[in-house]
Write an enzyme that holds these catalytic residues in place. Structure first.
Site, PDB file in Angstrom:
ATOM      1  CG  ASP A  79      -4.351 -22.394  94.763  1.00  0.00           C
ATOM      2  OD1 ASP A  79      -3.964 -21.320  94.349  1.00  0.00           O
ATOM      3  OD2 ASP A  79      -5.457 -22.839  94.621  1.00  0.00           O
ATOM      4  CD  GLU A 146      -6.792 -19.884  89.867  1.00  0.00           C
ATOM      5  OE1 GLU A 146      -7.520 -19.334  88.906  1.00  0.00           O
ATOM      6  OE2 GLU A 146      -6.758 -21.030  90.011  1.00  0.00           O
TER       7      GLU A 146
END
Length: 486
Positions: A79, A146
């Site tokens: 991400d 994350e």
């Protein structure tokens, strides 16, 4: 779009980064990218699987003759932080990232670039398809979410990974290698505060603070950058003498990005409007002077509202809320004594909102000591209990304890000297690398973290130095080959 990336070197890495740029992947929306990577693995004959949370693992067997080499885990997160300039319409769940090169640096147009951690992902993929490289067993671990709270690492399956060496590819400094990181926790504060209708002789105005640089709430926290929430609350505090009442507030979008913009709607007595405008001009000059050299583009305005609100916080609630926010810890709390030059403990007032009396705050506390994280969290709890707010902790994760005598670090340092002719700087980072969490689940792993030079991460100013990517690739490829040699 982004065809120019195919002309950059190392070409395999940039080819994969182009795919990442053209596949939307904000936190919580990584499914399309996971599907692409699984299809790519199938086409290459690579094994792939996911754990229960959805973290993706790709595996490549050792080169014949290297089966006895230590298994290497290449780790990065899929991400990216989704930040765009306020005047730029960009849907991070649908629109690709538009990149361009300026003076040897790759930028995105008006948005975050996603070099954090897209270049780590791209490097791992390029290594997996490198058939000229001799290597031991390889695993590429791609974690999810994350940037929104370390969700992938926190929920990583135990007993799943097979390697004994982990290379985290999520660092952002050239010529440096990281062997430790801060732990952290999200502090969420909520309250329902009393409101009252606007009275006769009261009118509403929109208070806007924009133009700040923003940045990463860990690695940039010591730079003295302006935090839009901290600064706009200071302005609100200064206007209390004019009997201002807070109607609504919106500042920051991510708890791990230093807020660049904040907006508040105020109810003001009609007779105080001129004084408020004059005070705003004074405060803009004050703040620009204080932030000279780091955030000189700050802009503070007081303007008309599109729709006149019906109610604002009652005067006492408005004063108490502004006072609590004004007193809340923000920025560097303590510098480390044992690791000179490194921030030990900090806090970022990341996201603040008020709507219809419903108050919400999400801050990110970081520290090299888990006990210091817990203490700063408790200070938040004690402060906001004074105004009747509820505080909870989410996404807590441990720090990564340095192992300066590890064989992996020694090998990396030798390789760095051989390839680049210089000694790498060994660092501990004040940011939430996933290594601390992974070490808790897989305590046998030897780990280091390194990467290319990235500046402005978590903001639309994010950029990566092209030459540093070439160095990063050379070091990564060389280290994996070296580990295969024993």
């Amino acid at each position: 779009m982004n065809a120019h990336l195919e002309d950059l070197s190392p070409q395999p890495l940039w080819h994969h980064f182009r795919i990442l740029c053209e596949t939307p992947r904000p936190s919580g929306h990584e499914a399309a990218l996971v599907a692409k990577l699984e299809a790519w693995a199938e086409s290459r004959g690579l094994a792939h699987d996911r754990d229960a949370f959805g973290n993706l693992r790709l595996r490549k067997p050792a080169t014949p003759g290297c089966e006895g080499a230590p298994g290497v885990i290449l780790q990065a997160h899929l991400d990216m932080v989704a930040q765009a300039n306020a005047d730029y319409p960009h849907d991070f769940t649908r629109d690709p990232i538009d990149t361009h090169v300026v003076d040897g640096w790759l930028h995105a147009r008006h948005t975050t670039l996603g070099a954090d951690n897209g270049l780590g992902v791209a490097a791992a993929l390029a290594l997996l398809e490198d058939d000229d490289l001799e290597h031991g067993p390889l695993e590429a671990l791609f974690t999810l979410e994350e940037e929104s709270g370390m969700g992938g690492a926190l929920n990583l399956a135990e007993g799943w990974l097979e390697g004994s060496v982990l290379l985290n590819l999520d660092s952002e400094e050239r010529g440096e290698v990281f062997i430790g990181c801060a732990g952290g926790a999200d502090v969420v504060v909520e309250a329902q505060l009393p409101t009252a209708p606007l009275g006769e002789g009261e009118t509403a105005r929109q208070l806007t603070l924009t133009g700040l640089a923003g940045g990463h709430s860990g690695i940039d926290i010591h730079r003295g950058l302006g935090n839009a929430n901290r600064l706009l609350v200071r302005v609100l505090r200064a206007l209390e003498g004019l009997d201002a009442r807070l109607v609504s507030y919106r500042g920051g979008t991510l708890r791990n990005a230093i807020p660049r913009e904040a907006f508040a709607t105020l109810a003001l007595p009609d007779e105080a409007l001129f004084a408020a405008e004059r005070r705003i001009a004074e405060l803009q000059a004050e703040l620009r002077s204080e932030l000279a050299g780091v955030d000189e583009k700050l802009r503070l305005t007081l303007g008309e509202v599109d729709v006149m609100p019906e109610a604002a916080l009652v005067a006492q609630a408005s004063r108490l809320l502004v006072a609590a926010l004004h007193a809340a810890p923000c920025g560097v709390e303590r510098m480390s004594v044992t690791v000179p030059g490194v921030v030990e403990t900090s806090n970022n007032l990341g996201v603040v909102s008020l709507d219809g009396g419903a108050f919400h705050l999400c801050a990110l506390v970081r520290s090299l000591h888990d006990s210091a994280t817990a203490n700063l969290v408790d200070r938040f709890r004690g402060l906001f209990e004074l105004i009747g707010a509820r505080t909870r902790v989410e996404n807590a994760y441990p720090g990564w304890t340095p192992q300066p005598d590890s064989e992996l670090l020694a090998r990396f340092r030798r390789l760095h000297r051989q390839q680049l002719g210089s000694e790498p700087v060994v660092q501990v980072i004040h940011a939430g690398l996933e290594c601390g969490i992974l070490a808790g689940k897989y305590p046998h792993l030897e780990m280091i973290s390194f990467g290319p030079l990235i500046r402005g991460a978590h903001s639309p100013d994010e950029r990566v130095e092209l030459d540093s990517v070439s160095e990063f690739w050379m070091l990564l490829r060389g280290l994996v080959a070296s580990l295969a040699e024993g």
